[in-house]
Design an enzyme around this catalytic site. Structure first.
Site, PDB file in Angstrom:
ATOM      1  N   TRP A 114       0.833  -1.208   0.000  1.00  9.98           N
ATOM      2  CA  TRP A 114       0.000   0.000   0.000  1.00  9.98           C
ATOM      3  C   TRP A 114       0.861   1.249   0.000  1.00  9.98           C
ATOM      4  O   TRP A 114       0.575   2.226  -0.705  1.00  9.98           O
ATOM      5  CB  TRP A 114      -0.983   0.011   1.171  1.00  9.98           C
ATOM      6  CG  TRP A 114      -2.060  -1.017   1.011  1.00  9.98           C
ATOM      7  CD1 TRP A 114      -2.281  -2.103   1.811  1.00  9.98           C
ATOM      8  CD2 TRP A 114      -3.046  -1.089  -0.040  1.00  9.98           C
ATOM      9  NE1 TRP A 114      -3.341  -2.838   1.322  1.00  9.98           N
ATOM     10  CE2 TRP A 114      -3.831  -2.244   0.196  1.00  9.98           C
ATOM     11  CE3 TRP A 114      -3.342  -0.297  -1.158  1.00  9.98           C
ATOM     12  CZ2 TRP A 114      -4.890  -2.618  -0.628  1.00  9.98           C
ATOM     13  CZ3 TRP A 114      -4.399  -0.678  -1.988  1.00  9.98           C
ATOM     14  CH2 TRP A 114      -5.157  -1.817  -1.711  1.00  9.98           C
ATOM     15  N   ASP A 139      -1.734   6.359   6.522  1.00 11.27           N
ATOM     16  CA  ASP A 139      -2.805   5.530   5.972  1.00 11.27           C
ATOM     17  C   ASP A 139      -3.155   4.528   7.066  1.00 11.27           C
ATOM     18  O   ASP A 139      -2.432   3.565   7.294  1.00 11.27           O
ATOM     19  CB  ASP A 139      -2.296   4.820   4.707  1.00 11.27           C
ATOM     20  CG  ASP A 139      -3.320   3.837   4.146  1.00 11.27           C
ATOM     21  OD1 ASP A 139      -4.405   3.676   4.744  1.00 11.27           O
ATOM     22  OD2 ASP A 139      -3.027   3.228   3.099  1.00 11.27           O
ATOM     23  N   LYS A 147     -12.719  -1.708   6.569  1.00 15.46           N
ATOM     24  CA  LYS A 147     -12.008  -2.608   7.471  1.00 15.46           C
ATOM     25  C   LYS A 147     -12.660  -2.585   8.854  1.00 15.46           C
ATOM     26  O   LYS A 147     -13.318  -3.526   9.225  1.00 15.46           O
ATOM     27  CB  LYS A 147     -10.531  -2.240   7.560  1.00 15.46           C
ATOM     28  CG  LYS A 147      -9.629  -2.791   6.439  1.00 15.46           C
ATOM     29  CD  LYS A 147      -9.896  -2.288   5.068  1.00 15.46           C
ATOM     30  CE  LYS A 147      -9.096  -2.940   3.978  1.00 15.46           C
ATOM     31  NZ  LYS A 147      -8.243  -2.031   3.219  1.00 15.46           N
TER      32      LYS A 147
HETATM   33  C1  LIG Z   1      -7.576  -1.590   1.999  1.00 22.26           C
HETATM   34  C2  LIG Z   1      -6.455  -0.644   2.043  1.00 22.26           C
HETATM   35  C3  LIG Z   1      -6.274   0.360   1.075  1.00 22.26           C
HETATM   36  C4  LIG Z   1      -7.180   0.504  -0.125  1.00 22.26           C
HETATM   37  O1  LIG Z   1      -8.393   0.959   0.273  1.00 22.26           O
HETATM   38  P1  LIG Z   1      -9.519   1.378  -0.793  1.00 22.26           P
HETATM   39  O2  LIG Z   1     -10.540   1.965   0.105  1.00 22.26           O
HETATM   40  O3  LIG Z   1      -9.941   0.132  -1.489  1.00 22.26           O
HETATM   41  O4  LIG Z   1      -8.925   2.347  -1.722  1.00 22.26           O
HETATM   42  C5  LIG Z   1      -5.231   1.238   1.222  1.00 22.26           C
HETATM   43  N1  LIG Z   1      -4.382   1.137   2.263  1.00 22.26           N
HETATM   44  C6  LIG Z   1      -4.509   0.183   3.212  1.00 22.26           C
HETATM   45  C7  LIG Z   1      -3.536   0.125   4.336  1.00 22.26           C
HETATM   46  C8  LIG Z   1      -5.544  -0.738   3.126  1.00 22.26           C
HETATM   47  O5  LIG Z   1      -5.679  -1.683   4.058  1.00 22.26           O
END
Ligand SMILES: *Cc1c(COP(=O)(O)O)cnc(C)c1O
Length: 364
Positions: A106, A176, A200
């Protein structure tokens, strides 16, 4: 393929399990929400009823995370992935630079987007370990002139989580937090911006939470499309256009549910207990293994390998039949992965361990 057993534990990495109590509330309230004779996805987002729901959700989130008044809380769309672009677009420009700490895939995606708008300095990259570690902070090559430092609190795919807040000496720290937000207490003051896709630990996909400190919002000279400009969402209380009303409403229910549980300290304790149970079991076994360095193991996503790779398919089929769903690892790393977000109870982890024991006895 349907699961015969009534009890299903959903270990999906995202979209993922929601608390059963929240599902019950949605089910009861949906057809005749607020005695309006309509469901919540059928009323105007500008109606008093929906605005009340939206404000209440923000209040609850502020309470849960203890968010200070000098931070804006935004309810956006586009997922965490859109933040990979919005952040450099809004907070940097082509003549300056930004710092990224890369601890997995990511983080790499975030870097690729940032490079389109600004100059990216990689302060550390643990690819040499196959992203199973975080490089010691003393070895990071930081640039004090950077517009911000970006980290990924939890790399959801390989299961690598920060158990510290990096020191950035006044440079705004951005994270993030897609797969850690609300799983533990967090000192918001340490961050300039925190973002997370909802699917999540927060609620349904389609909603993205951004928590941003006031002073980061500047009059950026770059021309930013209206839908990608934080200022428009701040000015319009996240209703610049029609927001993801259902996801926002459900997120509010999840926030209230977590407050009722006792807040994030209680949630964190349970998450420590759950992850310790599973890691201890894996570490004490010769049949299963987890490659991540102990100091940065994720409490939310626990990947594991079987000693004999040829048994993976059998493991997935048998576990599914036993009511343990979505244990397949991410295609990029293979093996298995148990995502044990807030909605996964201790009992579910115990059931998983008990299945793993039986499986080892049968095939080990
Ligand atoms: C799931 C995830 C993403 C992507 O998320 P989207 O909402 O599908 O764009 C980005 N970073 C992390 C750490 C994730 O777990």
């Amino acid at each position: 393929m349907s699961i015969s057993s009534k009890l299903v534990h959903n270990f999906s990495a995202g979209p993922s399990a929601l608390p059963k109590k929240v599902i019950e509330i949605i089910k009861t309230d949906f057809p005749n929400w607020n005695k309006s004779g309509m469901s919540i996805i059928e009323v105007s987002h500008r109606s008093k009823e929906f605005v009340d729901v939206s404000l209440e959700a923000e209040r609850s989130l502020r309470k849960l995370l203890n968010i200070p008044d000098n931070y804006h809380v935004l309810f956006l769309q586009g997922g965490a992935s859109l933040q990979f672009s919005m952040i450099p677009m809004n907070l940097s420009n082509s003549d300056s630079s930004v710092d990224y700490a890369v601890t997995g895939s990511w983080g790499n995606k975030a870097v690729a987007e940032a490079k389109k708008f600004t100059n990216v300095n990689i302060v550390c990259d643990s690819s040499a370990s196959g992203y199973t570690s975080i490089i010691n902070e003393e070895e990071w090559i930081k640039d004090e002139k950077s517009d911000y430092v970006h980290i990924t609190s939890n790399e959801t795919i390989a299961g690598v989580e920060y158990h510290f807040d990096p020191e950035t000496n006044g440079v705004p720290l951005i994270t993030d937090a897609s797969s850690t937000l609300l799983s533990r207490s967090l000192d918001v003051n340490r961050y300039g911006l925190i973002y997370a896709g909802a699917q999540k630990n927060i609620g349904p996909a389609g909603l993205t939470i951004v928590i941003i400190e006031n002073s980061l919002i500047k009059n950026n000279k770059a021309k930013i499309p209206a839908m990608l400009d934080y200022r428009n969402y701040i000015e319009k209380q996240s209703m610049y256009n029609t927001p993801p009303v259902f996801s926002w409403y459900v997120a509010g229910l999840v926030f209230e549910y977590l407050i009722d549980l006792g807040g994030l300290e209680v949630v964190e304790k349970t998450n420590i207990k759950k992850s310790n149970l599973l890691y201890d079991f894996i570490d004490n076994s010769d049949f299963y293994s987890n490659p991540v360095e102990k100091s940065c193991r994720s409490r939310m996503n626990i990947p594991f390998l079987l000693k004999d790779k040829d048994l993976e398919n059998t493991f997935l089929i048998d576990s599914f039949k036993a009511g343990l769903a979505n244990l397949k690892g991410h295609r990029s790393v293979g093996g298995m992965r148990a995502s044990i977000y807030n909605a996964i109870e201790v009992e579910a982890v115990k059931d998983l361990i008990s299945f793993m024991k039986d499986f080892e006895q049968k095939y080990g």
